[in-house]
Design an enzyme around this catalytic site. Structure first.
Site, PDB file in Angstrom:
ATOM      1  N   GLY A 130       0.347   5.346  -4.447  1.00 43.10           N
ATOM      2  CA  GLY A 130      -0.239   6.618  -4.884  1.00 43.10           C
ATOM      3  C   GLY A 130       0.317   7.782  -4.074  1.00 43.10           C
ATOM      4  O   GLY A 130       0.739   8.803  -4.618  1.00 43.10           O
TER       5      GLY A 130
ATOM      6  N   ARG B 121       0.098   9.055 -10.032  1.00 38.47           N
ATOM      7  CA  ARG B 121      -0.013   7.852  -9.199  1.00 38.47           C
ATOM      8  C   ARG B 121       0.646   6.640  -9.868  1.00 38.47           C
ATOM      9  O   ARG B 121       1.233   5.779  -9.213  1.00 38.47           O
ATOM     10  CB  ARG B 121      -1.488   7.530  -8.940  1.00 38.47           C
ATOM     11  CG  ARG B 121      -2.205   8.532  -8.057  1.00 38.47           C
ATOM     12  CD  ARG B 121      -3.687   8.199  -7.985  1.00 38.47           C
ATOM     13  NE  ARG B 121      -3.895   6.822  -7.557  1.00 38.47           N
ATOM     14  CZ  ARG B 121      -3.836   6.408  -6.300  1.00 38.47           C
ATOM     15  NH1 ARG B 121      -3.597   7.276  -5.324  1.00 38.47           N
ATOM     16  NH2 ARG B 121      -4.030   5.143  -5.993  1.00 38.47           N
TER      17      ARG B 121
ATOM     18  N   ASP C 241       0.838  -1.200   0.000  1.00 34.67           N
ATOM     19  CA  ASP C 241       0.000   0.000   0.000  1.00 34.67           C
ATOM     20  C   ASP C 241       0.874   1.250   0.000  1.00 34.67           C
ATOM     21  O   ASP C 241       1.986   1.238   0.525  1.00 34.67           O
ATOM     22  CB  ASP C 241      -0.884  -0.019   1.262  1.00 34.67           C
ATOM     23  CG  ASP C 241      -2.029   0.961   1.161  1.00 34.67           C
ATOM     24  OD1 ASP C 241      -2.317   1.460   0.055  1.00 34.67           O
ATOM     25  OD2 ASP C 241      -2.637   1.246   2.208  1.00 34.67           O
TER      26      ASP C 241
ATOM     27  N   ASN D 214     -10.659  -2.576  -6.757  1.00 40.54           N
ATOM     28  CA  ASN D 214      -9.755  -1.679  -7.508  1.00 40.54           C
ATOM     29  C   ASN D 214     -10.255  -1.337  -8.905  1.00 40.54           C
ATOM     30  O   ASN D 214      -9.762  -0.398  -9.535  1.00 40.54           O
ATOM     31  CB  ASN D 214      -8.330  -2.258  -7.592  1.00 40.54           C
ATOM     32  CG  ASN D 214      -7.556  -2.151  -6.287  1.00 40.54           C
ATOM     33  OD1 ASN D 214      -6.639  -2.931  -6.035  1.00 40.54           O
ATOM     34  ND2 ASN D 214      -7.915  -1.195  -5.441  1.00 40.54           N
TER      35      ASN D 214
END
Ligand code: FPP
Length: 260
Positions: free
Chosen positions: A41, A51, A38, A86
């Site tokens: 971005g 991103r 994670d 996503n």
């Protein structure tokens, strides 16, 4: 998995940090490590980049995580690359990720062979663009003879969807008279999950400081130790990975029982 101690020492021999390796107990390694990658971005945005640049940079961290896992003798590395949610991202980001998965996988095949890594996927691959789907099939075919670490990529994966799929399959078997519903147990359900045949994760690492499971391996993570790193995924290095394993080894796993 057997650890090549000389290779391991070399891999972690850099500056003072090499000393950390001395604290590692090779007899208490996690067998299965899962990672929620994670922060791509945010990493990019903080640098004034798109991103997508974060995802591209994330590939380097992932390559390093694969090599680190092999050096540490991990049996299974599973990573959350793309969730069922996503698809809601902007179309150009989805397109970039799908293309990145395909090109990266092709480029990394020599590494997988060199490190004796076998690929596996968690998730519904039928919904992927043709290019990505076909490269994934090629990756599976090409690495199926490797008998070292399993590297599992979760793509179009969601844990709830996985459990629904398993429930449907068992219901179909019951309706067809193959299975008495009273005989359904945990083991039978596990055989219908994407992770069938693999040990449950012992250690879940999540980067970028978020304290969530985000619909990843909910069943399989039941007894996993959780480790959250503040680093964004593109900054996550072998040293952060080592730190996570050391933290894992400092925990007292009880599996619902009492302390030893
Ligand atoms: C999460 O960061 C990351 C992803 C959804 C994609 C993960 C993909 C890679 C690391 C690229 C390489 C992968 C493969 C399999 C070749 P985010 O975009 O949610 O970051 P944010 O939380 O900062 O927005």
């Amino acid at each position: 998995m057997q650890v090549d101690e000389e290779k391991l020492r070399q891999y972690f021999s850099r500056g003072d940090e090499g000393a950390k390796l001395g604290s590692l107990d090779l007899s208490r390694m996690p067998r299965h490590v899962s990672i929620i990658m994670d922060g791509n971005g945010r990493w990019a945005q903080e640098r004034g980049l798109e991103r997508s640049a974060g995802h591209v940079a994330g590939v380097d961290s992932l390559r390093e995580a694969v090599t680190t896992s092999v050096r540490l003798g991990i049996d299974v590395l599973s990573v959350y690359a793309f969730s069922t949610e996503n698809w809601n991202r902007p179309q150009h980001e989805v397109d970039l990720l799908m293309h990145l998965f395909a090109t990266t996988l092709l480029e990394e095949l020599p590494l997988f062979h060199q490190e004796n890594v076998r690929l596996r996927f968690f998730g519904d691959l039928t919904a992927l663009p043709k290019e990505t789907f076909e490269v994934f099939q090629e990756g599976l075919r090409s690495t199926q003879g490797n008998d070292g670490m399993v590297f599992a990529l979760a793509v179009n994966y969601g844990s709830r969807a996985e459990l629904v799929r398993a429930a449907r399959e068992l219901a179909r078997m019951s309706a067809g008279g193959e299975l008495d519903p009273n005989d359904i147990d945990s083991r039978m359900l596990e055989e219908k999950l994407y992770t069938a045949g693999l040990p449950d994760p012992d250690l879940l690492i999540r980067s970028s400081g978020e304290l969530r499971l985000s619909n990843f391996l909910l069943w399989q993570l039941a007894y996993a130790e959780l480790y959250v790193s503040e680093r964004y995924w593109p900054d996550f290095s072998r040293w952060d990975y080592l730190q996570a394993v050391l933290a894992y080894q400092s925990r007292n796993r009880r599996f619902g029982g009492i302390s030893a």
